[in-house]
Write a protein that holds these residues in place. Structure first.
Motif, mmCIF file in Angstrom:
data_model
loop_
_atom_site.group_PDB
_atom_site.id
_atom_site.type_symbol
_atom_site.label_atom_id
_atom_site.label_comp_id
_atom_site.label_asym_id
_atom_site.label_seq_id
_atom_site.Cartn_x
_atom_site.Cartn_y
_atom_site.Cartn_z
ATOM 1 N N ALA A 290 1.022 -1.213 -0.029
ATOM 2 C CA ALA A 290 -0.127 0.103 0.106
ATOM 3 C C ALA A 290 0.879 1.310 0.038
ATOM 4 O O ALA A 290 0.579 2.230 -0.740
ATOM 5 C CB ALA A 290 -0.863 0.139 1.250
ATOM 6 N N ALA A 291 1.854 1.152 0.880
ATOM 7 C CA ALA A 291 2.819 2.188 0.769
ATOM 8 C C ALA A 291 3.477 2.485 -0.462
ATOM 9 O O ALA A 291 3.627 3.764 -0.885
ATOM 10 C CB ALA A 291 3.796 2.351 2.067
ATOM 11 N N GLN A 292 4.059 1.635 -0.943
ATOM 12 C CA GLN A 292 4.757 1.591 -2.317
ATOM 13 C C GLN A 292 3.806 2.190 -3.366
ATOM 14 O O GLN A 292 4.209 2.894 -4.346
ATOM 15 C CB GLN A 292 5.304 -0.043 -2.627
ATOM 16 N N GLN A 293 2.509 1.873 -3.489
ATOM 17 C CA GLN A 293 1.541 2.303 -4.495
ATOM 18 C C GLN A 293 0.864 3.245 -4.427
ATOM 19 O O GLN A 293 0.112 3.908 -5.056
ATOM 20 C CB GLN A 293 0.635 1.137 -4.899
ATOM 21 N N ALA A 294 1.119 4.153 -3.147
ATOM 22 C CA ALA A 294 0.543 5.403 -2.806
ATOM 23 C C ALA A 294 0.928 6.628 -3.572
ATOM 24 O O ALA A 294 2.032 6.444 -4.037
ATOM 25 C CB ALA A 294 0.578 5.757 -1.127
ATOM 26 N N ALA A 295 0.078 7.439 -3.646
ATOM 27 C CA ALA A 295 0.469 8.560 -4.659
ATOM 28 C C ALA A 295 1.378 9.478 -3.879
ATOM 29 O O ALA A 295 2.360 10.015 -4.439
ATOM 30 C CB ALA A 295 -0.653 9.448 -4.810
ATOM 31 N N SER A 296 1.649 9.522 -2.638
ATOM 32 C CA SER A 296 2.433 10.158 -1.800
ATOM 33 C C SER A 296 3.034 9.097 -0.935
ATOM 34 O O SER A 296 2.457 8.428 -0.226
ATOM 35 C CB SER A 296 1.877 11.329 -0.925
ATOM 36 N N LYS A 297 4.303 9.104 -0.982
ATOM 37 C CA LYS A 297 5.188 7.685 -0.205
ATOM 38 C C LYS A 297 6.444 8.505 0.374
ATOM 39 O O LYS A 297 6.890 9.551 -0.099
ATOM 40 C CB LYS A 297 5.304 6.663 -0.949
ATOM 41 N N THR A 298 6.805 7.735 1.492
ATOM 42 C CA THR A 298 8.185 8.105 2.114
ATOM 43 C C THR A 298 9.050 7.017 2.234
ATOM 44 O O THR A 298 8.769 6.073 2.999
ATOM 45 C CB THR A 298 8.014 8.689 3.706
ATOM 46 N N PRO A 299 9.968 6.879 1.228
ATOM 47 C CA PRO A 299 11.090 6.008 1.081
ATOM 48 C C PRO A 299 11.746 5.681 2.531
ATOM 49 O O PRO A 299 11.842 6.415 3.318
ATOM 50 C CB PRO A 299 11.939 6.202 0.178
ATOM 51 N N TYR A 300 12.158 4.305 2.739
ATOM 52 C CA TYR A 300 13.079 4.153 3.842
ATOM 53 C C TYR A 300 13.961 3.086 3.384
ATOM 54 O O TYR A 300 14.093 2.277 2.480
ATOM 55 C CB TYR A 300 12.272 3.457 5.010
ATOM 56 N N PHE A 301 15.303 3.179 3.707
ATOM 57 C CA PHE A 301 16.446 2.631 3.418
ATOM 58 C C PHE A 301 17.167 1.806 4.451
ATOM 59 O O PHE A 301 17.674 2.799 5.139
ATOM 60 C CB PHE A 301 17.388 3.239 2.350
ATOM 61 N N LYS A 302 17.245 0.718 4.572
ATOM 62 C CA LYS A 302 18.174 0.080 5.399
ATOM 63 C C LYS A 302 19.590 -0.266 4.844
ATOM 64 O O LYS A 302 19.578 -1.186 4.067
ATOM 65 C CB LYS A 302 17.288 -1.172 5.940
ATOM 66 N N LEU A 303 20.343 0.538 5.385
ATOM 67 C CA LEU A 303 21.952 0.208 4.959
ATOM 68 C C LEU A 303 22.809 0.061 6.167
ATOM 69 O O LEU A 303 23.335 0.872 6.563
ATOM 70 C CB LEU A 303 22.379 1.664 4.133
ATOM 71 N N LEU B 31 12.974 -4.663 2.878
ATOM 72 C CA LEU B 31 13.191 -5.910 2.299
ATOM 73 C C LEU B 31 14.351 -6.648 3.078
ATOM 74 O O LEU B 31 15.384 -5.937 3.330
ATOM 75 C CB LEU B 31 13.755 -5.478 0.679
ATOM 76 N N GLY B 32 14.046 -7.632 3.781
ATOM 77 C CA GLY B 32 14.965 -8.202 4.506
ATOM 78 C C GLY B 32 14.732 -8.269 6.072
ATOM 79 O O GLY B 32 15.401 -8.725 6.925
ATOM 80 N N ASP B 33 13.440 -7.505 6.335
ATOM 81 C CA ASP B 33 13.110 -7.402 7.764
ATOM 82 C C ASP B 33 12.645 -8.751 8.274
ATOM 83 O O ASP B 33 11.990 -8.536 9.519
ATOM 84 C CB ASP B 33 12.443 -6.193 7.997
ATOM 85 N N GLY B 34 12.387 -9.620 7.650
ATOM 86 C CA GLY B 34 11.745 -10.823 8.099
ATOM 87 C C GLY B 34 10.501 -10.884 7.728
ATOM 88 O O GLY B 34 9.806 -12.247 7.742
ATOM 89 N N THR B 35 9.801 -10.053 7.213
ATOM 90 C CA THR B 35 8.435 -10.259 6.864
ATOM 91 C C THR B 35 8.363 -9.781 4.960
ATOM 92 O O THR B 35 7.711 -10.691 4.350
ATOM 93 C CB THR B 35 7.468 -9.127 7.351
ATOM 94 N N ASN B 36 9.213 -8.884 4.866
ATOM 95 C CA ASN B 36 9.204 -8.742 3.472
ATOM 96 C C ASN B 36 10.563 -9.216 2.731
ATOM 97 O O ASN B 36 11.631 -8.883 3.135
ATOM 98 C CB ASN B 36 9.262 -7.163 3.127
ATOM 99 N N GLU B 37 10.528 -10.288 2.223
ATOM 100 C CA GLU B 37 11.609 -11.015 1.886
ATOM 101 C C GLU B 37 11.869 -11.469 0.278
ATOM 102 O O GLU B 37 10.838 -11.569 -0.324
ATOM 103 C CB GLU B 37 11.449 -12.218 2.568
ATOM 104 N N PRO B 38 13.000 -11.788 -0.188
ATOM 105 C CA PRO B 38 14.339 -11.531 0.364
ATOM 106 C C PRO B 38 14.699 -10.150 0.222
ATOM 107 O O PRO B 38 14.154 -9.483 -0.598
ATOM 108 C CB PRO B 38 15.227 -12.595 -0.402
#
Length: 348
Positions: A11-24, A95-102
């Motif tokens: 839902a967040a990915q397909q929303a018109a307005s979204k806030t990206p998050y990056f695990k680095l 991606l990689g948080d245990g729910t959203n894989e791999p």
């Protein structure tokens, strides 16, 4: 097969307005992790650019950070599995948080630059992935100084697994799910370092070219065999007038060259080809449309008609699959993985 993501992530990915998050999270031996994620407690959000490329036999990335305090440490040799994500209704998901894989396949920092220009400071990291690791690892399965090894009773799948286990760090080949009928049945006469010396990527490429299969890197130093076919159901569908959208799509058709394969086997113990056998595969429609373009392949260690027939069919399949079929430009969709089958619905 497309990645599995949660409903809140999608839902967040397909929303018109979204806030990206990056695990680095950059890792090395010991407890020397360096967290340069969007919410890093030590550095804050320094991310300016992530340019990440995945190809069938290569993957690499460039990441640029703000570094006005000159406090980003030396990261050469550190590795990362980039966690692409969003701030969702369930919090920060990636991606990689245990729910959203791999997560994305592992990459290593190979080059680092500190750039000072226009009154600003940036830190630029260049990363290379698992195929590069294969290109750097000389395989030494036999005795020194030649390190030769021969296989006659192992399948191609088994030999690839042995090679991956020799990499530093050791990698693993996942259980076979997609089978082309060759990769885990043919037991080739296969020699390593017969003309010294061979690196892991060249050995694996030789093995894959006996089949209709491909090798796909995953996270956690794992690989899997892919056997994509025209009959595969679409993993993802993109639309011109509905989510998930595409911006641009170019469809390309090509003359298939070569379109006719002859595989010769059974060279005999003396190598004189006195009792050779031949396997043949061709595309009659392509030949009629353009010309008969032949490729001859010598596979002297193949001694059965089925094996040379299968090799010829595999070569024709690879020629078809490896054509450039088109290009699509679309917003990021984290579900998409290398070798996924994409459908396009264009209502324009």
């Amino acid at each position: 097969m497309a990645r599995s993501v949660s409903e809140t992530y999608l839902a967040a990915q397909q929303a018109a307005s979204k806030t990206p998050y990056f695990k680095l999270l950059f890792k090395h031996t010991g407890d020397n992790d360096v967290d340069l994620s969007s919410d890093s407690s030590a550095y804050g959000n320094r991310i300016i650019l992530i340019d990440h490329v995945e190809e069938p036999y290569n993957d690499y990335a460039t990441i640029i950070f703000r570094n006005k305090d000159r406090d980003i440490p030396q990261l050469i040799g550190y590795w990362i599995e980039i966690g692409y994500g969003y701030v969702t209704g369930a919090g920060k998901e990636y991606l990689g948080d245990g729910t959203n894989e791999p997560a994305s396949p592992r990459m290593w920092v190979k080059h680092q630059q500190t750039v000072s220009a226009g009154g600003k400071l940036w830190e630029l990291l260049e990363l290379e992935g698992m195929w590069t690791k294969l290109r750097e690892n000389l395989i030494r399965l036999g005795s020194p100084p030649l390190y030769t090894a021969s296989y006659t009773e192992d399948t191609i799948y088994d030999i690839i697994g042995y090679i991956l286990g020799e990499i530093d760090p050791a990698m693993t080949l996942n259980a076979l799910v997609e089978d082309d009928g060759i990769i885990d049945s043919l037991q080739p006469q296969f020699d390593i370092n017969a003309q010294p010396f061979e690196y892991a990527d060249a050995i694996i490429y030789r093995l894959l070219n006996m089949t209709a299969s491909y090798l796909k890197p995953l996270d956690d130093l794992e690989w899997e065999i892919k056997y994509p076919t025209d009959e595969d159901a679409a993993d993802l569908t993109f639309y011109s007038n509905a989510v998930p959208y595409f911006y641009e799509y170019i469809e390309r058709t090509n003359a298939l060259i070569p379109n006719h394969f002859l595989v010769y086997g059974n060279e005999g113990d003396d190598g004189l080809w006195a009792d050779y056998i031949v396997g043949e595969a061709s595309d009659d429609d392509e030949i009629a449309a353009y010309a008969d373009v032949i490729r001859v392949v010598l596979s002297g260690s193949l001694t059965s008609q089925d094996d040379v027939d299968n090799r010829a069919q595999a070569l024709l399949y690879r020629a078809r699959f490896e054509q450039l079929a088109g290009r699509m430009v679309a917003p990021n969709d984290s579900r998409l993985e290398l070798y996924d089958n994409i459908a396009i619905v264009d209502s324009r």
